[in-house]
Structure formats: structure tokens, C-alpha cells
Design a protein around this motif. Structure first.
Motif, PDB file in Angstrom:
ATOM      1  N   PRO A 223      -6.011 -22.196  27.631  1.00 60.33           N
ATOM      2  CA  PRO A 223      -5.297 -21.474  26.511  1.00 60.33           C
ATOM      3  C   PRO A 223      -3.739 -21.899  26.526  1.00 60.33           C
ATOM      4  O   PRO A 223      -3.216 -21.949  25.436  1.00 60.33           O
ATOM      5  CB  PRO A 223      -5.188 -20.043  27.145  1.00 60.33           C
ATOM      6  CG  PRO A 223      -6.564 -20.180  27.907  1.00 60.33           C
ATOM      7  CD  PRO A 223      -6.666 -21.492  28.416  1.00 60.33           C
ATOM      8  N   VAL A 224      -3.161 -22.257  27.597  1.00 57.63           N
ATOM      9  CA  VAL A 224      -1.773 -22.735  27.574  1.00 57.63           C
ATOM     10  C   VAL A 224      -1.526 -23.990  27.065  1.00 57.63           C
ATOM     11  O   VAL A 224      -0.714 -24.042  26.233  1.00 57.63           O
ATOM     12  CB  VAL A 224      -1.213 -22.685  29.101  1.00 57.63           C
ATOM     13  CG1 VAL A 224       0.221 -23.353  29.196  1.00 57.63           C
ATOM     14  CG2 VAL A 224      -1.354 -21.392  29.901  1.00 57.63           C
TER      15      VAL A 224
ATOM     16  N   ARG B 166      -2.147 -23.509  23.229  1.00 59.51           N
ATOM     17  CA  ARG B 166      -1.081 -23.164  22.521  1.00 59.51           C
ATOM     18  C   ARG B 166       0.112 -23.975  22.348  1.00 59.51           C
ATOM     19  O   ARG B 166       0.914 -23.881  21.479  1.00 59.51           O
ATOM     20  CB  ARG B 166      -0.602 -21.779  23.319  1.00 59.51           C
ATOM     21  CG  ARG B 166       0.420 -20.937  22.793  1.00 59.51           C
ATOM     22  CD  ARG B 166       0.727 -19.475  23.355  1.00 59.51           C
ATOM     23  NE  ARG B 166       0.963 -19.607  24.644  1.00 59.51           N
ATOM     24  CZ  ARG B 166       0.086 -19.257  25.882  1.00 59.51           C
ATOM     25  NH1 ARG B 166      -1.287 -18.737  25.414  1.00 59.51           N
ATOM     26  NH2 ARG B 166       0.566 -19.247  27.167  1.00 59.51           N
ATOM     27  N   LEU B 167       0.560 -24.654  23.598  1.00 59.09           N
ATOM     28  CA  LEU B 167       1.665 -25.683  23.400  1.00 59.09           C
ATOM     29  C   LEU B 167       1.445 -26.840  22.537  1.00 59.09           C
ATOM     30  O   LEU B 167       2.217 -27.624  22.279  1.00 59.09           O
ATOM     31  CB  LEU B 167       2.112 -26.120  24.801  1.00 59.09           C
ATOM     32  CG  LEU B 167       2.409 -24.748  25.637  1.00 59.09           C
ATOM     33  CD1 LEU B 167       2.802 -25.483  27.125  1.00 59.09           C
ATOM     34  CD2 LEU B 167       3.665 -24.195  25.180  1.00 59.09           C
TER      35      LEU B 167
ATOM     36  N   GLU C  78       9.684 -18.391  29.454  1.00 60.58           N
ATOM     37  CA  GLU C  78       9.103 -18.186  28.071  1.00 60.58           C
ATOM     38  C   GLU C  78       7.633 -17.775  28.106  1.00 60.58           C
ATOM     39  O   GLU C  78       6.850 -18.463  29.126  1.00 60.58           O
ATOM     40  CB  GLU C  78       9.252 -19.186  26.893  1.00 60.58           C
ATOM     41  CG  GLU C  78      10.458 -19.327  26.242  1.00 60.58           C
ATOM     42  CD  GLU C  78      10.224 -20.363  25.273  1.00 60.58           C
ATOM     43  OE1 GLU C  78       9.398 -20.235  24.277  1.00 60.58           O
ATOM     44  OE2 GLU C  78      11.052 -21.470  25.296  1.00 60.58           O
ATOM     45  N   SER C  79       7.238 -16.627  27.653  1.00 59.86           N
ATOM     46  CA  SER C  79       5.679 -16.140  28.145  1.00 59.86           C
ATOM     47  C   SER C  79       4.895 -17.343  27.615  1.00 59.86           C
ATOM     48  O   SER C  79       3.554 -17.326  27.965  1.00 59.86           O
ATOM     49  CB  SER C  79       5.570 -14.642  27.527  1.00 59.86           C
ATOM     50  OG  SER C  79       5.418 -14.718  26.066  1.00 59.86           O
ATOM     51  N   ARG C  80       5.106 -18.027  26.741  1.00 57.05           N
ATOM     52  CA  ARG C  80       4.057 -18.770  26.030  1.00 57.05           C
ATOM     53  C   ARG C  80       3.854 -19.976  27.016  1.00 57.05           C
ATOM     54  O   ARG C  80       2.973 -20.697  26.826  1.00 57.05           O
ATOM     55  CB  ARG C  80       4.481 -19.526  24.721  1.00 57.05           C
ATOM     56  CG  ARG C  80       5.834 -20.488  24.612  1.00 57.05           C
ATOM     57  CD  ARG C  80       6.117 -20.778  23.385  1.00 57.05           C
ATOM     58  NE  ARG C  80       7.371 -21.583  23.277  1.00 57.05           N
ATOM     59  CZ  ARG C  80       6.980 -22.810  23.374  1.00 57.05           C
ATOM     60  NH1 ARG C  80       5.813 -23.300  22.916  1.00 57.05           N
ATOM     61  NH2 ARG C  80       7.958 -23.792  23.303  1.00 57.05           N
ATOM     62  N   LEU C  81       4.708 -20.305  27.915  1.00 60.20           N
ATOM     63  CA  LEU C  81       4.602 -21.611  28.824  1.00 60.20           C
ATOM     64  C   LEU C  81       3.609 -21.186  30.053  1.00 60.20           C
ATOM     65  O   LEU C  81       3.479 -22.123  30.828  1.00 60.20           O
ATOM     66  CB  LEU C  81       6.109 -21.899  29.437  1.00 60.20           C
ATOM     67  CG  LEU C  81       6.922 -22.457  28.278  1.00 60.20           C
ATOM     68  CD1 LEU C  81       8.364 -22.723  28.964  1.00 60.20           C
ATOM     69  CD2 LEU C  81       6.472 -23.687  27.675  1.00 60.20           C
ATOM     70  N   THR C  82       3.172 -19.984  30.118  1.00 63.11           N
ATOM     71  CA  THR C  82       2.442 -19.583  31.248  1.00 63.11           C
ATOM     72  C   THR C  82       1.310 -18.769  30.793  1.00 63.11           C
ATOM     73  O   THR C  82       1.088 -18.383  29.558  1.00 63.11           O
ATOM     74  CB  THR C  82       3.421 -18.694  32.376  1.00 63.11           C
ATOM     75  OG1 THR C  82       3.827 -17.295  31.682  1.00 63.11           O
ATOM     76  CG2 THR C  82       4.685 -19.213  33.029  1.00 63.11           C
TER      77      THR C  82
ATOM     78  N   MET D 177      -1.117 -15.781  29.980  1.00 60.48           N
ATOM     79  CA  MET D 177      -0.703 -14.252  29.720  1.00 60.48           C
ATOM     80  C   MET D 177      -2.205 -13.783  29.805  1.00 60.48           C
ATOM     81  O   MET D 177      -3.177 -14.523  29.431  1.00 60.48           O
ATOM     82  CB  MET D 177      -0.155 -14.170  28.461  1.00 60.48           C
ATOM     83  CG  MET D 177       1.127 -14.759  28.382  1.00 60.48           C
ATOM     84  SD  MET D 177       2.006 -14.564  26.447  1.00 60.48           S
ATOM     85  CE  MET D 177       0.903 -15.655  25.627  1.00 60.48           C
TER      86      MET D 177
ATOM     87  N   GLU E 216      -3.599 -11.768  27.740  1.00 56.79           N
ATOM     88  CA  GLU E 216      -4.161 -11.931  26.237  1.00 56.79           C
ATOM     89  C   GLU E 216      -4.743 -13.536  25.931  1.00 56.79           C
ATOM     90  O   GLU E 216      -5.707 -13.537  25.187  1.00 56.79           O
ATOM     91  CB  GLU E 216      -3.206 -11.858  25.124  1.00 56.79           C
ATOM     92  CG  GLU E 216      -2.557 -10.508  24.891  1.00 56.79           C
ATOM     93  CD  GLU E 216      -1.366 -10.341  25.986  1.00 56.79           C
ATOM     94  OE1 GLU E 216      -1.059 -11.261  26.477  1.00 56.79           O
ATOM     95  OE2 GLU E 216      -0.878  -9.070  25.780  1.00 56.79           O
ATOM     96  N   ASP E 217      -4.674 -14.442  26.973  1.00 61.24           N
ATOM     97  CA  ASP E 217      -5.081 -15.568  26.907  1.00 61.24           C
ATOM     98  C   ASP E 217      -6.613 -15.546  27.356  1.00 61.24           C
ATOM     99  O   ASP E 217      -7.427 -16.510  27.057  1.00 61.24           O
ATOM    100  CB  ASP E 217      -4.578 -16.763  27.640  1.00 61.24           C
ATOM    101  CG  ASP E 217      -3.172 -16.785  27.055  1.00 61.24           C
ATOM    102  OD1 ASP E 217      -3.097 -17.025  25.933  1.00 61.24           O
ATOM    103  OD2 ASP E 217      -2.204 -17.416  27.901  1.00 61.24           O
TER     104      ASP E 217
END
Length: 594
Positions: A106-107, A110-111, A533-537, A539, A541-542
Motif C-alpha cells: 500500500p505504501v 501510493r507513493l 506525512e500520513s501518506r509516508l507510513t 494507515m 485505511e491501507d
């Protein structure tokens, strides 16, 4: 086995034609995608397939990249010498796909990360199987090495990731066909599947039920399952070649699906390699070619079997050799493509203002350069001799600390640069210490427990004319120490315990130390003040679990009528203040004025 001659057979024209056909089809795929995508203008198309790939081809490519010639040649030899306990890798594969799908994918997806890392060991991957096959089949060594390297470089440079993925799909089919040809012929020779299983049982090869918790034992249920999971997660979760494939999928659902379809491929290949090892033992249970001196290394046993039982079927030995080289091609092509991606993303893009068109051409040029380098590395590997096995084993211990590094970044928001670097260095130092120590002071037979082999049934007259060049292909340390386990004065105290640790635990040790040291150093150097930033770890929701719980919660609420009532209330009054959540209980009594 026919023991009247030292060599059971050699390649004929039909075998060379089958091998050449495999190389030609692989090259043709590169030409096709070079023509089909001739209008591509950016590096994303070349290195990532434009992120438009679907689950099925990506899943087969993941399997093919993971399964190298090491699987084709070494797994059956492992079963032949130590038993079928490596079948427990099936459990570690399942755990690996779950962890990769839920934590790392997921991470990275997303990145849209193109680069994680890659290690250049492709020369060994090309050279080692070539040496093992050359000495048994008589196939020209450097002709095979150079042709494999050139074809691999060609389709990587021409077609990019799409060509790599689709040639992997074809090569996986060749690998399965090669295994099945050996298995089917062995079953016919031995009179069915049951005699092979019976021979393996009587020879102690069906040693599945070993639940010894001693970490010094080489292979048990626990070492293979737990240690294997750490090893494979370091490959599937963070290895550049694998990550680059599943994030090339057009959606995260396709990416997840590719991992689970790939799991079926892994289990199929594992089952074939284990049963091929059982066939190997059944055929040679009374006359071991290795002990008899007919082969110089365990990795030559499968090629020897192929030339022995399939020599009357022209072209079929060529199919098996093509299967072994398909494993090399898939692994090397993955590395070439991944190395080009790393160089472009990490070393060129951040420091230049090149246009996408120029970056695309640069990517192709880098693929060509790394392909040439891989062939050069194969030449270097040929000079390593007895160090070969040690080198491959050392590469294996590096994955653990790197897994710890990525785990820190994804799961621990307060991990900082100092902690990450300290953890990585600490993990590398310890895992290399134990890995190199195990090479210098091999574990005693009491811990490795090689199974008995015999030459009582051999009927040949001489074996003294052989002059094999030793090769070691397996990533798994295999030793035949015959000296006393204790009583050697120069042997350090650590050798009987620390260095005798199962090689499968090297990776967990590196991971655990990297994470532990990284966390402590981060906390003591102000990491808890960090805002990430939450998107870097990762979550909640992932995760699939979050969506499953949400789905079932919605269904339960709908069934009880609460969900519809909640929506009705929100539609009429707007979002309710949490302080008045009790209103929901009073609706049915009509206590809320309309």
C-alpha cells in the motif's frame, strides 16, 4: 542408473535447437514491445510499463523472477541430501504474501516509488548454472553464458518492463515443462508415484514432522517457516525487482491480486522441485552419483539425472536446460531493469533537467550498460571458485537489515535518520558477523543432519578419470564436515552455538537488531517530536482488514435498521453531534419531533 559409463550422455542437435528456440522467443518479445511502444516518450513507460499492467502477467512475472536456476537445480538436490522439509516453505510463502500485501504494497503503491534498492549478483546467477550444466551435458560453457547475457540484455533494452514481464511469463512455462518432463519420465521408470513416495519414506526423505525448536538445527518446521518468512519478505516486500512489478499494475487491487496469484505459482514450482528431488533419490537410492564421483557437486545431480533418463528422447534434455536458463534469464532481466530504474530515479533525475524523451533513451542506454556489466560479472564469478557459495550466502544476510530499515520507515512514524542509519549498520554488522562466522566454522553434522547415501548398487568399473571443477550454486550453505564436533583447541567458544545457528535465522537477526537499535536511537535523539506525512507510513485505511471490518459493520447495521436510520437522521438534521448519539435509540419511540 546405468553405471557402465562415466557420462550418461551429452547434448545432441535437437537439444541445442530447443535451447536456441527459448532464446529466440525471449528476444522476439523484446522486439515486439519495442515496436508496439515505439511512441513511448517517458521513463515511466519504459521502466514501469506505464503503470497499466494487469494482475495475471505481473503475478507470473513475480514467480519467474523469484525462481532462478537455483530453484531448478538446487531444490531437488536439497531434498535428495536433507529431505523434503523445505516443503514448509509453502507456509512461509503464504505469510510473505500477507505481510507484503498488507504492509509494504500500500505504501509503495501510493507513493508510486520506482526505486527501493538492488544488489548486483547477476553474474553469479548467470555463471553458476552454466558451469553445473556444462560439466554434465557437455554444453559449451561460455557460449551459454554469453548467449544468455546478450539475449537478456537485448530484450530488456528494447522492450523495457513490459518485455521483461511477458518473457518471464513464457520462461515460467518453460521451467514448469522442464520439471514435468523429468518427473513424468521418473514416474514411468520407477513404476508410478507410490514407489517414489515409498522409496523416499524408507530413505528418510519425508522428514516433515520435525518440530524441534532448537535454533541451531538447519531445517525444522520453525526454521523454515519463521526464518523463511523473513527471507522471502525481504525479497517480495522491499526488493527492487519485485516491488517494481507489482506497483506497475493499473490499480492497487490488481497489485494485490498479482501477489496472491503469484502465490499459486510459487506453490506449484515448490511442489515440482520437492517431488523432483524425491524422484532423484528414488532413481539413485542404491548408487549415489555424488559419492561415486560421477558429479563433483550436488547441483549437478539434476542435470545428471536428466542426461541419464532422457538421453533417448532428443530435445527433452534441451528442454530441461532451457528451464534452468529460463530461471537465470528471468532473474537477470529483473535485475537489469531494476538497476536502470534505480540509477535514473536516484542518480539522474534529482540532479539534471533532462526531458522525458532523453530520460527514456538514457534508461535504454543504462539497460544495455548493466547487461554488459552482468556478463562481465559472470567472468568474475568464474574466478571465484570456492568462494562462490560464501558470496551467495553473504548476499543472503544483507536482506534482513534492509528489511528492518524499511519496516522502521513504514511502521514507525517517530523513526528518524539517525535511528534508521544506526539500525541498518548494527543489523548489517551482526548478520555479516554470524554469516561469515558460519562459513569459517561450519555447523557440525549433528545440526545439519545430512541423510545417508550409498554406492552399494553401482556397477561401473572406474571413476578415477574425472577431473571436475567444483561449483556451488545453492544460496543455502551445505557442508559435509566429517571431523569431530568438539575438542578442536583453535575453535572459538561461539562456534558451537552462535555460528551454528540455522542460516535461515540470519535474516530475522538482522531485521530485529535493525528495528530495535533504530527505535532506541530515534527515541533518544528526539524522534518522538517528528511530524510525518500520513501518506509516508502505513494507515489503517491501507489494510484489507479495515475494509472487511467496515463492510461487515455496514451489513450488520443495515440488517438491524440502524444504518438506514442514521442516514435518515443525517439527511434531515445534518451530521449529528456525538454528544446526542442517544437520539438514535429514541427514534423508534417517536420521541424526536418531526
Amino acid at each position: 542408473m546405468s553405471g557402465d559409463s562415466l557420462a550418461p550422455g551429452s547434448f545432441v542437435i535437437a537439444d541445442y535447437l530447443v535451447f536456441a528456440l527459448m532464446l529466440m522467443v525471449s528476444a522476439a518479445v523484446g522486439v515486439y514491445y519495442a515496436w508496439a511502444d515505439r511512441g513511448q516518450r517517458n521513463t515511466g513507460d519504459f521502466l514501469m510499463g506505464g503503470r497499466r499492467l494487469t494482475a495475471l502477467p505481473v503475478s507470473l512475472s513475480l514467480t519467474a523472477s523469484f525462481m532462478s536456476a537455483i530453484t531448478v537445480l538446487s531444490n531437488p538436490a536439497e531434498v535428495y541430501r536433507y529431505g523434503a522439509s523445505i516443503g514448509f516453505y509453502s507456509l512461509s510463502y503464504v505469510l510473505t504474501m500477507l505481510v507484503t500485501s498488507e504492509v509494504f504494497l500500500p505504501v509503495f503503491y501510493r507513493l508510486a516509488i520506482t526505486s527501493t534498492y538492488e544488489i548486483l549478483y547477476t553474474g553469479i546467477v548467470i555463471y553458476a548454472p552454466a558451469l553445473a550444466l556444462n560439466q554434465v551435458t557437455g554444453m559449451d560453457l561460455w557460449g551459454a553464458v554469453i548467449s544468455t547475457g546478450v539475449v537478456c540484455t537485448f530484450y530488456c533494452t528494447m522492450g523495457g518492463l513490459k518485455a521483461v514481464v511477458w518473457t518471464d511469463v513464457f520462461q515460467l512455462g518453460v521451467m514448469l515443462a522442464g520439471f514435468l518432463s523429468v518427473i513424468i519420465r521418473s514416474v514411468v521408470l520407477q513404476g508410478g508415484v507410490l514407489p517414489i513416495i515409498s522409496d523416499s519414506q524408507q530413505g528418510g526423505r519425508l522428514n516433515f514432522w520435525d518440530f524441534d525448536t532448537n535454533p541451531l538445527r538447519r531445517h525444522t518446521f520453525w526454521t523454515v517457516t519463521i526464518g523463511g518468512t523473513f527471507v522471502w519478505v525481504s525479497i517480495y516486500g522491499i526488493n527492487q525487482a519485485q516491488v517494481q512489478r507489482y506497483i506497475a499494475c493499473k490499480t492497487i487491487t490488481h497489485a494485490r491480486l498479482s501477489l496472491y496469484i503469484n502465490l499459486l505459482g510459487l506453490l506449484s514450482i515448490l511442489m515440482c522441485s520437492v517431488f523432483a528431488g524425491m524422484c532423484l533419490f528414488s532413481v539413485y537410492k542404491n548408487c549415489d552419483p555424488w559419492t561415486a564421483g560421477l558429479v563433483s557437486a550436488p547441483d549437478q545431480l539434476m542435470p545428471y539425472l536428466v542426461m541419464d533418463i532422457l538421453k533417448d528422447y532428443p530435445g527433452v534434455p534441451g528442454l530441461f536446460v532451457a528451464a534452468a536458463y529460463s530461471g537465470s534469464l528471468s532473474t537477470v532481466s529483473s535485475s537489469i531493469n531494476a538497476l536502470a530504474a534505480v540509477t535514473v530515479e536516484d542518480l539522474i533525475k534529482p540532479y539534471t533537467n533532462m526531458s522525458e524523451k532523453h530520460l527514456s533513451w538514457t534508461s535504454k542506454g543504462l539497460s544495455l550498460a548493466f547487461g554488459v556489466l552482468c556478463i562481465g560479472m559472470a567472468g568474475l564469478a568464474s574466478l571465484m571458485g570456492g568462494i562462490l557459495q560464501a558470496a551467495v550466502s553473504i548476499f543472503g544476510v544483507i536482506g534482513g537489515p534492509l528489511l528492518g530499515l524499511f519496516t522502521l520507515g513504514i511502521l514507525c512514524p517517530f523513526a528518524n535518520t539517525k535511528g534508521a542509519l544506526s539500525g541498518l549498520v548494527s543489523g548489517l554488522v551482526v548478520s555479516l558477523w554470524v554469516g561469515i562466522g558460519a562459513q569459517i566454522y561450519p555447523p557440525p553434522p549433528a545440526m545439519t543432519r545430512p541423510l545417508s547415501l550409498t554406492t552399494e548398487g553401482c556397477n561401473f568399473t572406474t571413476t578415477d578419470s574425472l577431473n571436475w571443477t567444483s561449483t556451488a550454486l545453492s544460496t543455502q550453505p551445505t557442508f559435509t564436515t566429517t571431523g569431530p564436533v568438539h575438542g578442536i583447541d583453535v575453535k572459538p567458544l561461539l562456534a558451537d552455538n552462535w555460528y551454528s545457528l540455522s542460516y535461515l535465522y540470519f535474516s530475522p537477526i538482522g531485521t530485529i537488531i535493525a528495528v530495535s537499535v533504530g527505535l532506541l536511537v530515534s527515541l533518544f535523539t528526539g524522534g518522538w517530536k517528528l511530524k510525518v506525512e500520513s501518506r509516508l507510513t502505513l494507515m489503517k485505511e491501507d489494510t484489507t482488514l479495515y475494509h472487511l471490518v467496515k463492510f461487515f459493520k455496514d451489513r450488520v447495521m443495515r440488517r438491524t435498521g440502524k444504518l438506514d436510520l442514521t442516514r435518515h437522521r443525517e439527511k434531515k438534521f445534518g451530521s449529528a453531534n456525538p454528544a446526542f448519539c442517544d437520539f438514535e435509540l429514541d427514534i423508534t419511540k417517536g420521541s424526536i419531533p418531526s
